[in-house]
Design a protein around this motif. Structure first.
Motif, PDB file in Angstrom:
ATOM      1  N   PRO A 137      43.913 -12.706  19.095  1.00 56.68           N
ATOM      2  CA  PRO A 137      43.864 -13.171  17.489  1.00 56.68           C
ATOM      3  C   PRO A 137      44.894 -13.555  17.029  1.00 56.68           C
ATOM      4  O   PRO A 137      45.868 -12.868  16.764  1.00 56.68           O
ATOM      5  N   SER A 138      44.665 -14.275  16.603  1.00 54.72           N
ATOM      6  CA  SER A 138      45.477 -15.179  15.553  1.00 54.72           C
ATOM      7  C   SER A 138      45.403 -16.102  14.406  1.00 54.72           C
ATOM      8  O   SER A 138      43.799 -16.663  14.555  1.00 54.72           O
ATOM      9  N   VAL A 139      46.228 -16.289  13.511  1.00 48.81           N
ATOM     10  CA  VAL A 139      45.632 -16.905  11.961  1.00 48.81           C
ATOM     11  C   VAL A 139      45.784 -18.260  12.424  1.00 48.81           C
ATOM     12  O   VAL A 139      46.636 -18.516  12.789  1.00 48.81           O
ATOM     13  N   GLN A 140      44.875 -19.099  12.351  1.00 48.67           N
ATOM     14  CA  GLN A 140      44.246 -20.219  12.473  1.00 48.67           C
ATOM     15  C   GLN A 140      45.899 -21.042  11.730  1.00 48.67           C
ATOM     16  O   GLN A 140      46.336 -20.903  10.475  1.00 48.67           O
ATOM     17  N   SER A 141      46.496 -22.002  12.958  1.00 48.27           N
ATOM     18  CA  SER A 141      47.731 -22.511  12.549  1.00 48.27           C
ATOM     19  C   SER A 141      48.110 -23.521  13.158  1.00 48.27           C
ATOM     20  O   SER A 141      48.642 -24.662  12.629  1.00 48.27           O
ATOM     21  N   ILE A 142      47.314 -24.076  14.291  1.00 43.68           N
ATOM     22  CA  ILE A 142      47.033 -25.102  14.750  1.00 43.68           C
ATOM     23  C   ILE A 142      46.369 -26.051  13.810  1.00 43.68           C
ATOM     24  O   ILE A 142      45.206 -25.695  14.056  1.00 43.68           O
ATOM     25  N   CYS A 143      46.400 -27.163  13.982  1.00 42.02           N
ATOM     26  CA  CYS A 143      45.650 -27.370  12.932  1.00 42.02           C
ATOM     27  C   CYS A 143      45.701 -29.362  13.327  1.00 42.02           C
ATOM     28  O   CYS A 143      46.230 -30.489  13.248  1.00 42.02           O
ATOM     29  N   GLY A 144      43.699 -28.944  13.218  1.00 42.18           N
ATOM     30  CA  GLY A 144      43.504 -29.749  14.234  1.00 42.18           C
ATOM     31  C   GLY A 144      43.887 -30.223  15.857  1.00 42.18           C
ATOM     32  O   GLY A 144      43.545 -28.633  16.408  1.00 42.18           O
ATOM     33  N   THR A 145      44.385 -30.818  16.450  1.00 46.14           N
ATOM     34  CA  THR A 145      45.249 -30.881  17.901  1.00 46.14           C
ATOM     35  C   THR A 145      46.475 -30.578  17.857  1.00 46.14           C
ATOM     36  O   THR A 145      47.183 -30.101  16.829  1.00 46.14           O
ATOM     37  N   ASN A 146      46.632 -29.940  18.979  1.00 48.96           N
ATOM     38  CA  ASN A 146      47.889 -29.552  19.459  1.00 48.96           C
ATOM     39  C   ASN A 146      49.382 -29.900  19.201  1.00 48.96           C
ATOM     40  O   ASN A 146      49.060 -31.027  20.552  1.00 48.96           O
TER      41      ASN A 146
END
Length: 317
Positions: A94-103
């Motif tokens: 698990p990780s903090v979401q920080s891919i904003c849309g597509t990577n």
């Protein structure tokens, strides 16, 4: 030989040390291209992390490590190892979401031809391995023995490895070029509010050729094009330059004077990052100097304003 298939590195702890005069303990990868040696004076190696029961050797990149002693009367015992996650294990974390849309980030080398100036700023950025487990990014700031990362990455240098050149030599590759590893030496200054740690390393001559970044001590403009260099999720070095939220154009500063750990301390952006990117430099495409120190994910992602950090550390550089 210690073999952990699929692991990115193997790091070994030794105890019950009995290394006789003139003998050497060697820890290496199977082909001997990465090798660390230890004698009775552990600290002279500059790559050992002693503790109450023995010491941690420097990690060996890859899934296998070879341990040897020449004198049969010498003795050490391996009591612990740590290793890098496999790809499957990484994807399940698990990780903090920080891919904003597509990577949109790519291997740094993918931009060597199309964006040579941005590529030229990547060499001074390093991966941090903290006590064989947690991951961050750090980078050389100025020409002397100074590096920057986040305060939340560490405030004590014990057991902190710094990996330079941990990157693909070809775009889309899966293996690293030859890595140069040193240990963090001492914390020069740290601040939790601005979330930075300024530190030095052992054996500075080994990494002095990787160049350094300069600080751009100003509040950047909203809409200013920018990029981030780092090791998201501890991966091979990536350059986050494009943003699908901006029509596939360059990443831009979305806002300034955003609240971070303290009021109005941050800038925000949609450039893609992940856990492990903490401590990455945020650079302006106008000046190719550092305008922020990445520390939060969440889309928008955030970096501490470097003008605030510079006010505290410039006299030390």
């Amino acid at each position: 030989m210690i073999d952990r298939p699929g692991s990115g590195y193997v790091k070994i702890h030794f105890t019950d040390l009995r290394i006789l005069p003139g003998d050497v303990l060697t820890v290496s990868n199977p082909d001997g291209t990465e090798k660390y040696t230890y004698n009775r004076d552990l600290r002279s190696s500059l790559t050992a992390t002693p503790d109450a029961t023995g010491f941690w050797a420097m990690s060996v990149t890859g899934s296998s490590a070879v341990v040897s002693l020449k004198n049969p009367l010498s003795r050490v015992r391996i009591d612990k190892i740590t290793r890098g996650y496999t790809e499957a294990e990484m994807s399940s974390q698990p990780s903090v979401q920080s891919i904003c849309g597509t990577n949109d980030y790519k291997d740094a080398v993918c931009y060597q031809s199309s964006n040579p100036t941005e590529w030229g700023k990547t060499a001074s950025v390093a991966k941090l391995l903290k006590n064989g487990s947690s991951l961050c990014t750090a980078w050389r700031v100025g020409p002397k023995n100074n590096m920057l990362t986040n305060n939340h990455c560490f405030t004590s240098t014990n057991g902190i490895e710094v990996w330079f050149n941990y990157q693909c030599p070809t775009c889309g590759g899966t293996t690293s070029a030859t890595v140069t590893k040193v240990l963090a030496d001492r914390v020069i200054k740290t601040d939790s509010g601005l979330d930075y740690t300024l530190f030095s390393v052992n054996n500075f001559t080994a990494i002095s050729s990787f160049g350094y970044l300069e600080l751009d001590a100003r509040v950047p403009a909203v809409g200013e094009e920018m990029y981030i260099v780092g090791h998201p999720a501890g991966k091979l070095k990536k350059l986050s330059l494009r943003d699908n939220n901006n029509g596939g154009g360059y990443c831009v500063v979305r806002a300034v004077r955003v609240n971070g750990n303290v009021s109005q301390s941050d800038i925000s952006y949609m450039c893609d990052t992940e856990g492990g990117s903490s401590g990455s430099p945020v650079l302006s495409r106008r000046t190719h100097k550092v305008i922020g120190l990445h520390h939060f994910g969440g889309c928008p992602n955030q970096g501490v304003r470097i003008d605030l950090v510079a006010a505290q550390i410039n006299p030390l550089l």
